[in-house]
Design a protein around this motif. Structure first.
Motif, short mmCIF file in Angstrom:
data_model
loop_
_atom_site.label_atom_id
_atom_site.label_comp_id
_atom_site.label_asym_id
_atom_site.label_seq_id
_atom_site.Cartn_x
_atom_site.Cartn_y
_atom_site.Cartn_z
N ALA A 24 24.56 -28.88 42.50
CA ALA A 24 25.15 -29.34 43.76
C ALA A 24 26.05 -30.54 43.54
CB ALA A 24 24.05 -29.68 44.75
N CYS A 25 25.80 -31.30 42.46
CA CYS A 25 26.60 -32.50 42.20
C CYS A 25 28.05 -32.14 41.91
CB CYS A 25 26.01 -33.31 41.06
SG CYS A 25 25.88 -32.43 39.49
N GLU A 84 29.59 -31.86 45.30
CA GLU A 84 29.66 -33.21 45.85
C GLU A 84 30.83 -33.96 45.22
OE1 GLU A 84 27.98 -34.54 48.22
OE2 GLU A 84 26.37 -33.11 48.53
N ALA A 85 31.01 -33.80 43.91
CA ALA A 85 32.09 -34.49 43.21
C ALA A 85 33.45 -34.00 43.70
CB ALA A 85 31.96 -34.29 41.71
N ALA A 137 34.15 -32.69 46.62
CA ALA A 137 34.35 -33.16 47.99
C ALA A 137 34.70 -34.64 48.01
CB ALA A 137 33.10 -32.90 48.82
N ALA A 138 34.01 -35.42 47.16
CA ALA A 138 34.28 -36.85 47.10
C ALA A 138 35.69 -37.12 46.61
CB ALA A 138 33.26 -37.53 46.19
N SER A 160 33.60 -35.05 53.19
CA SER A 160 32.17 -34.82 53.08
C SER A 160 31.93 -33.40 52.60
CB SER A 160 31.49 -35.01 54.43
OG SER A 160 30.17 -34.52 54.41
N SER A 161 30.85 -33.20 51.84
CA SER A 161 30.55 -31.86 51.35
C SER A 161 29.86 -31.00 52.40
CB SER A 161 29.64 -31.95 50.12
OG SER A 161 28.39 -32.48 50.47
N SER A 162 29.54 -31.58 53.56
CA SER A 162 28.89 -30.82 54.61
C SER A 162 29.92 -30.34 55.62
CB SER A 162 27.84 -31.68 55.33
OG SER A 162 27.30 -30.99 56.43
N HIS A 194 31.59 -23.33 52.05
CA HIS A 194 32.71 -24.26 51.91
C HIS A 194 34.02 -23.57 51.54
CE1 HIS A 194 29.91 -27.64 52.15
NE2 HIS A 194 29.14 -26.96 51.34
#
Length: 217
Positions: free
Chosen positions: A2-3, A6-7, A9-10, A15-17, A46
Motif C-alpha cells: 500500500a505504501c 501512498e507514495a 498519491a503523495a 490523498s490516496s483515498s 483509484h
C-alpha cells in the motif's frame, strides 16, 4: 504494498483515498510484475482501467481470479511495454511493487515505460537499498534519518555500484544510479524516500520508495 500507492498519491499532491469520487485519479494504470494480484484491490478504486503483466502464467491466473484487472498478460516487462507502444497504448500510472528487486538493469523497463507514459504520467516503484562496496554502509538518500540506516560517505568517490545481486538473490540499486538513469530517460524524480520495504527473518530491509514523473515532451 500500500505504501507504493501512498507514495504516488503523495508525490502527486493528493490523498490516496478517493472513495465516493466519481472520477478516478489515474485513467489508465499498469501493474508491472503483478504476481498474484496483491496490488489489484488497492489500485482498483483509484484507476479507470487496470492492466497487469507478469512473467509467470500461474501468477497471472491467480491475479485473474481476484477480478480486479481489466486485462492481464504474461510476458517480460520491457518487451510487453514495447509491444503495447506499438499498439498505441498509453498509461498514466505505472506501478512496480517489490518487483525491481528481481531486475538488475532497470534501463529497458524504465525506457519502455517512458515511451508509453502520458503527459505527466507517474512511475511508482520500490527498490532495496544498496550498500557501498567500499564501506559497507547503505547508499542513503539523506545523512540523518531517525532509526534508519547509516549513510554512505563514499558516494562522491563513485565507489558504490549501480546495482548489485545480493546473497538473498534480490538486487539492490544505488540512489545515484536511479537518479541518473531517470534523468537520462526523461523522468523527473518527484519522490525518493527511504522506507522499510519488507522484513527478512524479523529484520527490517531498508529500501527506497520512488515516484518518477514523465517530463513534458
Amino acid at each position: 504494498m500500500a505504501c507504493i500507492l501512498e507514495a504516488a498519491a503523495a508525490a502527486a499532491g493528493q490523498s490516496s483515498s478517493c472513495q465516493g469520487t466519481k472520477h478516478p485519479r489515474w485513467p489508465r494504470c499498469i501493474d508491472l510484475g503483478c504476481g498474484t494480484g496483491l496490488m489489484g484491490p488497492l489500485l482498483r478504486e483509484h484507476v479507470g482501467h487496470l492492466s497487469g503483466v507478469d512473467l509467470s502464467s500461474g501468477m497471472v491466473d491467480k491475479a485473474r481470479q481476484r477480478g480486479c484487472y481489466d486485462d492481464l498478460d504474461v510476458g517480460e516487462l520491457a518487451q510487453h511495454l514495447q509491444a503495447a507502444q506499438q499498439g498505441g497504448a498509453t498509461y498514466d500510472l505505472f506501478v512496480a511493487a517489490d518487483v525491481f528487486v528481481y531486475i538488475g538493469d532497470l534501463r529497458p523497463v524504465l525506457a519502455a515505460a517512458a515511451a508509453l507514459a502520458s503527459h505527466r504520467g507517474l512511475m511508482a516503484f520500490s527498490t532495496e537499498m544498496l550498500r557501498c562496496n567500499e564501506c559497507g554502509v547503505a547508499d542513503s538518500n539523506s545523512s540523518s534519518m531517525s532509526q534508519g540506516p547509516a549513510s554512505c560517505t563514499c558516494l562522491k568517490s563513485n565507489t558504490a555500484a549501480d546495482y548489485q545481486l545480493q546473497v538473498t538473490g534480490r538486487y539492490a540499486h544505488s540512489v545515484v544510479y536511479l537518479r541518473l538513469l531517470a534523468a537520462e530517460l526523461g523522468w523527473e524524480v518527484l519522490l525518493m524516500r527511504e522506507s522499510i520495504i519488507r522484513y527478512n527473518a524479523g529484520q527490517p530491509i531498508w529500501g527506497n520508495l520512488c515516484v518518477l514523473q514523465r517530463n513534458a515532451l
